[in-house]
Design a protein around this motif. Structure first.
Motif, PDB file in Angstrom:
ATOM      1  N   PHE A   3       8.375   9.525   3.923  1.00 12.63           N
ATOM      2  CA  PHE A   3       8.787   8.569   2.909  1.00 12.63           C
ATOM      3  C   PHE A   3      10.098   8.971   2.244  1.00 12.63           C
ATOM      4  N   ASP A   4      10.876   9.817   2.895  1.00 15.62           N
ATOM      5  CA  ASP A   4      12.171  10.201   2.345  1.00 15.62           C
ATOM      6  C   ASP A   4      13.033   8.950   2.163  1.00 15.62           C
ATOM      7  N   GLY A   5      13.457   8.724   0.936  1.00  9.25           N
ATOM      8  CA  GLY A   5      14.279   7.562   0.651  1.00  9.25           C
ATOM      9  C   GLY A   5      13.541   6.440  -0.029  1.00  9.25           C
ATOM     10  N   LEU A   6      12.212   6.460  -0.032  1.00 13.62           N
ATOM     11  CA  LEU A   6      11.439   5.405  -0.680  1.00 13.62           C
ATOM     12  C   LEU A   6      11.755   5.362  -2.170  1.00 13.62           C
ATOM     13  N   GLY A   7      11.918   4.140  -2.712  1.00 13.66           N
ATOM     14  CA  GLY A   7      12.097   3.959  -4.150  1.00 13.66           C
ATOM     15  C   GLY A   7      13.450   4.408  -4.680  1.00 13.66           C
ATOM     16  N   PRO A   8      13.499   4.853  -5.950  1.00  8.47           N
ATOM     17  CA  PRO A   8      12.374   5.252  -6.785  1.00  8.47           C
ATOM     18  C   PRO A   8      11.463   4.096  -7.230  1.00  8.47           C
ATOM     19  N   LEU A   9      11.981   2.861  -7.272  1.00  8.46           N
ATOM     20  CA  LEU A   9      11.146   1.703  -7.561  1.00  8.46           C
ATOM     21  C   LEU A   9      10.951   0.918  -6.278  1.00  8.46           C
ATOM     22  N   ASN A  53       8.247  -2.342  -4.143  1.00 11.80           N
ATOM     23  CA  ASN A  53       7.106  -3.257  -4.116  1.00 11.80           C
ATOM     24  C   ASN A  53       6.041  -2.798  -3.127  1.00 11.80           C
ATOM     25  N   ARG A  54       6.474  -2.471  -1.905  1.00 13.31           N
ATOM     26  CA  ARG A  54       5.593  -1.932  -0.871  1.00 13.31           C
ATOM     27  C   ARG A  54       6.363  -0.860  -0.116  1.00 13.31           C
ATOM     28  N   ASN A  55       5.640  -0.004   0.622  1.00 13.22           N
ATOM     29  CA  ASN A  55       6.328   1.089   1.323  1.00 13.22           C
ATOM     30  C   ASN A  55       6.542   0.792   2.807  1.00 13.22           C
ATOM     31  N   SER A  56       6.335  -0.459   3.232  1.00 13.62           N
ATOM     32  CA  SER A  56       6.628  -0.837   4.622  1.00 13.62           C
ATOM     33  C   SER A  56       6.798  -2.343   4.715  1.00 13.62           C
ATOM     34  N   GLY A  57       7.479  -2.779   5.775  1.00 15.07           N
ATOM     35  CA  GLY A  57       7.636  -4.212   6.001  1.00 15.07           C
ATOM     36  C   GLY A  57       6.313  -4.889   6.300  1.00 15.07           C
ATOM     37  N   SER A  58       5.469  -4.238   7.091  1.00 13.57           N
ATOM     38  CA  SER A  58       4.186  -4.828   7.452  1.00 13.57           C
ATOM     39  C   SER A  58       3.226  -4.861   6.272  1.00 13.57           C
ATOM     40  N   GLY A  59       3.516  -4.090   5.216  1.00 14.56           N
ATOM     41  CA  GLY A  59       2.695  -4.157   4.021  1.00 14.56           C
ATOM     42  C   GLY A  59       2.746  -5.519   3.367  1.00 14.56           C
ATOM     43  N   CYS A  60       3.885  -6.208   3.504  1.00 14.67           N
ATOM     44  CA  CYS A  60       4.024  -7.569   2.979  1.00 14.67           C
ATOM     45  C   CYS A  60       3.809  -8.601   4.083  1.00 14.67           C
ATOM     46  N   HIS A  61       4.484  -8.392   5.219  1.00 21.98           N
ATOM     47  CA  HIS A  61       4.406  -9.345   6.336  1.00 21.98           C
ATOM     48  C   HIS A  61       3.280  -8.904   7.282  1.00 21.98           C
ATOM     49  N   PHE A  62       2.037  -8.989   6.810  1.00 14.36           N
ATOM     50  CA  PHE A  62       0.898  -8.488   7.580  1.00 14.36           C
ATOM     51  C   PHE A  62       0.775  -9.252   8.894  1.00 14.36           C
ATOM     52  N   LYS A  63       0.717  -8.507  10.002  1.00 17.49           N
ATOM     53  CA  LYS A  63       0.669  -9.095  11.347  1.00 17.49           C
ATOM     54  C   LYS A  63       1.827 -10.066  11.579  1.00 17.49           C
ATOM     55  N   ASP A  64       2.945  -9.805  10.917  1.00 12.51           N
ATOM     56  CA  ASP A  64       4.148 -10.643  11.005  1.00 12.51           C
ATOM     57  C   ASP A  64       3.915 -12.050  10.479  1.00 12.51           C
ATOM     58  N   GLY A  65       2.837 -12.230   9.698  1.00 15.58           N
ATOM     59  CA  GLY A  65       2.473 -13.563   9.250  1.00 15.58           C
ATOM     60  C   GLY A  65       2.768 -13.818   7.787  1.00 15.58           C
TER      61      GLY A  65
END
Length: 377
Positions: A1-7, A9-21
């Motif tokens: 997670f080097d580079g994450l944040g400091p603020l 919303n989510r720590n990955s693209g798939s965390g929001c776009h679940f199953k690309d949907g």
């Protein structure tokens, strides 16, 4: 997670776009936002929208160790009742946003905010390959043909050149290319800098006792960004199902008859694209990629580049019928307020008001046929 944040919303693209949907809003008032965010802005003395002076352009409910998150967001819904001309009743949900545990003071009454669920990310390369001339040909900013539809382009700036380009991506068409869309999302949603967005997305008040705020400059390599862009460009569109069934064909004819196709333009031919597989393809996205005034009901009153607070880019409809299968819900529109496809139609106003009224005048069976058509896409 080097580079994450400091603020973030989510720590990955798939965390929001679940199953690309397609994502959905929280199911209860106390549930945290898992795949949704809130954009923020204020207006300067000349009336131009600018980032909030303390909380920036996006509210971040998460932070890395050593930094306080900006706060929490709750969504409360007000029920709106209505009746079709044939007597069938319906209800709509109007969202209200509440901000709690704010780390750096109140937002202020002048703050403009807009809830956004993560959209599906398939077929985007094909939208990128639609010729600019075709989009401009469909624009009718001053409604010269007097049909009540005045779609227009959201002109934005390409990075790093600063050249003017058509905004194709995002709920208000705020980004001109998939590479830039991905770069902005990396910074805004995850807090990861890159060559297009090199400045850390943080406020000086969050600098906690010299805690590190950077994982290098930039934190994301161009090679990684290019790979993500290629993935977004080449993710295929689901095939239409039941396209030859009589109910679906009836619904398609009614969809066009009531006027939905004036904005949700069915068909395009792509032009040339650096990814050759995207070139010269016949596609059926059901969008014109233009901005339209959608009325007071859907207005967030928050400008975004050339888009005003009542305008939204016409969302593509391809794949919409598979949302329940892939993502397990039926929430639609930019903030997920519509609990099914019929509610999404009933929220349409402004330029789409005639089409909505035409839909309401149909019989219950005819309305169901349109829904069957949309579910086939």
């Amino acid at each position: 997670f080097d580079g994450l944040g400091p603020l973030f919303n989510r720590n990955s693209g798939s965390g929001c776009h679940f199953k690309d949907g397609r994502a959905h809003p929280p199911e209860t008032i106390d549930e945290p936002m898992q795949s949704m965010l809130v954009r923020l802005s204020t207006v300067d003395e000349s009336g131009v929208a600018i980032a909030h002076p303390t909380y920036g352009s996006q509210f971040n409910p998460q932070a890395i160790l050593g930094f306080p998150a900006e706060g929490k967001v709750r969504i409360q819904y007000t029920e709106i009742e209505g009746v079709f001309p044939d007597g069938e009743a319906y209800t709509l949900h109007q969202p209200e946003y509440h901000f709690d545990n704010l780390a750096f003071g109140e937002l202020g009454e002048e703050t403009l905010f807009s809830g956004r669920v993560a959209p599906a990310v398939y077929g985007l390369g094909l939208l990128e390959a639609i010729p600019e001339a075709k989009i401009l040909e469909m624009a009718d900013r001053y409604d010269s043909d007097r049909d009540g539809i005045s779609g227009r382009v959201n002109w934005v700036k390409e990075k790093p050149s600063g050249q003017k380009a058509i905004g194709r991506f995002g709920w208000k068409g705020g980004q001109p290319s998939l590479k830039q869309q991905a770069a902005v999302a990396f910074l805004s949603d995850i807090g990861i800098t890159n060559s297009l967005m090199p400045e850390e997305n943080w406020n000086f008040k969050n600098d906690q006792k010299g805690a590190p705020i950077s994982g290098g400059q930039p934190e994301l390599s161009d090679d990684f960004l290019d790979k993500i862009t290629f993935y977004l460009q080449t993710l295929a569109v689901p095939a239409q199902r039941n396209w030859d069934q009589s109910e679906v064909l009836k619904g398609k004819a009614l969809f066009l008859k009531v006027g939905c196709g004036k904005c949700h333009h069915p068909e395009f031919k792509t032009g040339s694209h650096p990814v050759t597989e995207l070139s010269d393809q016949q596609i059926f996205p059901y969008t014109n990629l233009l901005l339209h005034d959608m009325g007071d009901g859907l207005a967030d009153n928050r400008p975004e580049f050339g888009a005003n607070g009542r305008e939204w880019r016409t969302a593509p409809l391809w794949g919409i019928g598979l949302v329940p299968v892939v993502n397990g819900h039926t929430n639609f529109l930019h903030d997920g307020r519509a609990r099914n496809l019929q509610e999404a139609i009933l929220w349409h106003g402004g330029e789409a008001d005639p089409a909505r009224l035409n839909f309401m005048q149909l019989s219950k069976q005819e309305r169901a046929a349109i829904i069957s058509f949309l579910e086939s896409l």
